[in-house]
Design an enzyme around this catalytic site. Structure first.
Site, PDB file in Angstrom:
ATOM      1  N   HIS A 180     -13.520   1.342  82.891  1.00 55.50           N
ATOM      2  CA  HIS A 180     -12.269   2.102  82.758  1.00 55.50           C
ATOM      3  C   HIS A 180     -11.851   2.842  84.015  1.00 55.50           C
ATOM      4  O   HIS A 180     -10.790   3.455  84.042  1.00 55.50           O
ATOM      5  CB  HIS A 180     -12.346   3.086  81.590  1.00 55.50           C
ATOM      6  CG  HIS A 180     -13.278   4.245  81.832  1.00 55.50           C
ATOM      7  ND1 HIS A 180     -14.629   4.105  81.737  1.00 55.50           N
ATOM      8  CD2 HIS A 180     -13.053   5.527  82.165  1.00 55.50           C
ATOM      9  CE1 HIS A 180     -15.205   5.270  81.994  1.00 55.50           C
ATOM     10  NE2 HIS A 180     -14.279   6.155  82.266  1.00 55.50           N
TER      11      HIS A 180
HETATM   12  N1  UDP Z   1     -19.139   5.860  74.701  1.00 54.03           N
HETATM   13  C1  UDP Z   1     -18.906   5.679  73.343  1.00 54.03           C
HETATM   14  N2  UDP Z   1     -18.219   4.572  72.928  1.00 54.03           N
HETATM   15  C2  UDP Z   1     -17.755   3.620  73.790  1.00 54.03           C
HETATM   16  C3  UDP Z   1     -18.014   3.797  75.180  1.00 54.03           C
HETATM   17  C4  UDP Z   1     -18.689   4.923  75.605  1.00 54.03           C
HETATM   18  O1  UDP Z   1     -19.326   6.505  72.528  1.00 54.03           O
HETATM   19  O2  UDP Z   1     -17.122   2.645  73.344  1.00 54.03           O
HETATM   20  C5  UDP Z   1     -19.836   7.092  75.140  1.00 54.03           C
HETATM   21  C6  UDP Z   1     -21.031   6.900  76.053  1.00 54.03           C
HETATM   22  O3  UDP Z   1     -22.212   6.717  75.317  1.00 54.03           O
HETATM   23  C7  UDP Z   1     -21.061   8.225  76.821  1.00 54.03           C
HETATM   24  C8  UDP Z   1     -19.589   8.561  76.956  1.00 54.03           C
HETATM   25  O4  UDP Z   1     -18.915   7.828  75.941  1.00 54.03           O
HETATM   26  O5  UDP Z   1     -21.683   9.241  76.056  1.00 54.03           O
HETATM   27  C9  UDP Z   1     -19.105   8.147  78.336  1.00 54.03           C
HETATM   28  O6  UDP Z   1     -17.749   8.255  78.404  1.00 54.03           O
HETATM   29  P1  UDP Z   1     -16.884   7.534  79.542  1.00 54.03           P
HETATM   30  O7  UDP Z   1     -17.555   6.303  79.998  1.00 54.03           O
HETATM   31  O8  UDP Z   1     -15.500   7.453  78.991  1.00 54.03           O
HETATM   32  O9  UDP Z   1     -16.823   8.650  80.686  1.00 54.03           O
HETATM   33  P2  UDP Z   1     -17.601   8.876  82.056  1.00 54.03           P
HETATM   34  O10 UDP Z   1     -19.031   9.168  81.693  1.00 54.03           O
HETATM   35  O11 UDP Z   1     -17.437   7.670  82.914  1.00 54.03           O
HETATM   36  O12 UDP Z   1     -16.943  10.075  82.653  1.00 54.03           O
END
Ligand code: UDP
Length: 365
Positions: free
Chosen positions: A205
């Site tokens: 994303h």
């Molecule tokens: N996550 C979730 N469902 C999904 C994809 C990710 O619950 O379909 C969870 C993942 O386990 C983690 C969090 O969302 O706890 C990460 O979010 P994201 O990747 O949007 O943000 P980033 O960490 O890159 O800022």
């Protein structure tokens, strides 16, 4: 002592869950929860509140999505009257999203102490919006709680006083460890017809990967090969879906029977999917950390990571977006048997407890 705690987007909910829970053992702190509404729908927000037992927000700013400048400005405009009404002693922000810097800035200008959880992480890539949010938030914070030693080192290098910096561990891992047993009851593998360690999980994303069809196309070149070898489960972020709708890549994905696209899944289902995956391919920050503790090999489809502890631990490889490099790393993982992981210090499920203890000490409550 009153603390306003700010959340806005999916990864924030996972982080705040353990902090809100740790406040229960600190009767001297009165926590209020503010949801900015950066992510607002069932799949990216409501489900997380339900599954992670996060209290209902005390205040909803209802900001919604728009360009980064409009969104940041809208959050600031909506948060200022909340600050004036509640007059908190401190504001706690997590992570690196627009809500983090927007509310952080309003808080310090109105004289509240600013607490940043997950401080000091640096990708040194200023084209990442999150990197700008990190640098700015750390520069104005009074309490900087770090997940890993690299965070402490960066903050010291940037001239932040040592006494403001605390290496406490990882609140996202706190939440994961607390929900691991419950996640095992998820039926997602059966529902998707998957067998443990016979599938890969993919999340994408970051704007740098999904906004430019040429780069997204190169990632697809690698996935095209991998999906012939192993089923790939791809819970697709709305940003990624919106971008696909505007390019020919959507049609290309339809020609890949082994790449299964789904709506973003809830936390417990996603944790179950990661736990039993043979490999995870991602550009997510949090997923790099979670796979480290789950001891699942992670291929990070970026040119850098702000979380080097996950690489040092032995679970994560930063492989970039070049299809040849992605495939080489994938084949190497397939040849490996089990990973031997060195757990980063303090990723033990007690980070939130440490944060709340330090706040109680410093604020004398
Ligand atoms: N996550 C979730 N469902 C999904 C994809 C990710 O619950 O379909 C969870 C993942 O386990 C983690 C969090 O969302 O706890 C990460 O979010 P994201 O990747 O949007 O943000 P980033 O960490 O890159 O800022």
């Amino acid at each position: 002592m009153k603390i306003l705690n700010v959340v806005g987007a999916r990864p924030n909910f996972v982080k705040i869950a353990s902090i809100m829970s740790a406040y229960r053992n600190a009767p001297g702190i009165r926590p209020l929860l503010v949801h900015t509404g950066q992510h607002y729908d069932e799949a990216l927000s409501d489900l997380f509140f339900k599954q992670l037992d996060i209290p209902k927000p005390d205040i909803n700013l209802g900001v919604g999505s728009s360009s980064q400048a409009v969104q940041t400005a809208d959050i600031m405009k909506a948060f200022e009257p909340v600050m004036l009404q509640h007059k908190p002693d401190a504001v706690l922000v997590v992570g690196d999203v627009n809500s983090t810097i927007a509310c952080g800035q309003v808080a310090v200008k109105l004289g509240a102490k600013l607490i940043h959880v997950e401080a000091g992480l640096r990708s040194f890539d200023r084209t990442m919006p999150e990197e700008i949010n990190r640098v700015l938030t750390d520069a104005i914070s009074d309490f900087l709680f770090c997940t890993e030693q690299s965070g402490v080192d960066h903050l010291l290098h940037e001239g932040i006083q040592r006494g403001r910096i605390f290496l406490v561990g990882n609140v996202m891992i706190d939440t994961m460890l607390r929900h691991r047993a419950k996640a095992e009851t998820s039926r997602i593998l059966e529902m998707q017809g998957l067998k443990p360690r016979e599938y890969a999980v993919l999340t994408l994303h970051r704007p740098a990967n999904v906004d430019d069809p040429a780069i997204f196309g190169r990632i697809l070149d690698a996935l095209e090969h991998i999906q012939k070898d192993m089923r790939i489960i791809f819970p697709m972020h709305p940003r990624t879906r919106a971008n696909l709708a505007h390019s020919d890549l959507g049609k290309r994905i339809e020609t890949m029977p082994g790449l299964r696209i789904m709506e973003p899944v809830g936390y417990l289902d996603f944790l179950k999917l990661m736990t039993h995956a043979r490999v995870v391919l991602t550009d997510s920050g949090g997923v790099q950390e979670e796979t480290t503790i789950l001891q699942v090999p992670c291929l990070t489809l970026r040119d850098n990571t702000e979380r080097p502890a996950t690489v040092d631990s032995g679970a994560n490889q930063v492989v970039g977006r070049d299809p040849v490099k992605i495939l080489t790393a994938y084949r190497r993982v397939m040849d490996q048997q089990r990973l031997t992981i060195r757990t980063p210090p303090f990723w033990d499920g007690r980070a939130a407890e440490r944060i709340v203890r330090i706040l109680c000490e410093r604020f004398n409550v």
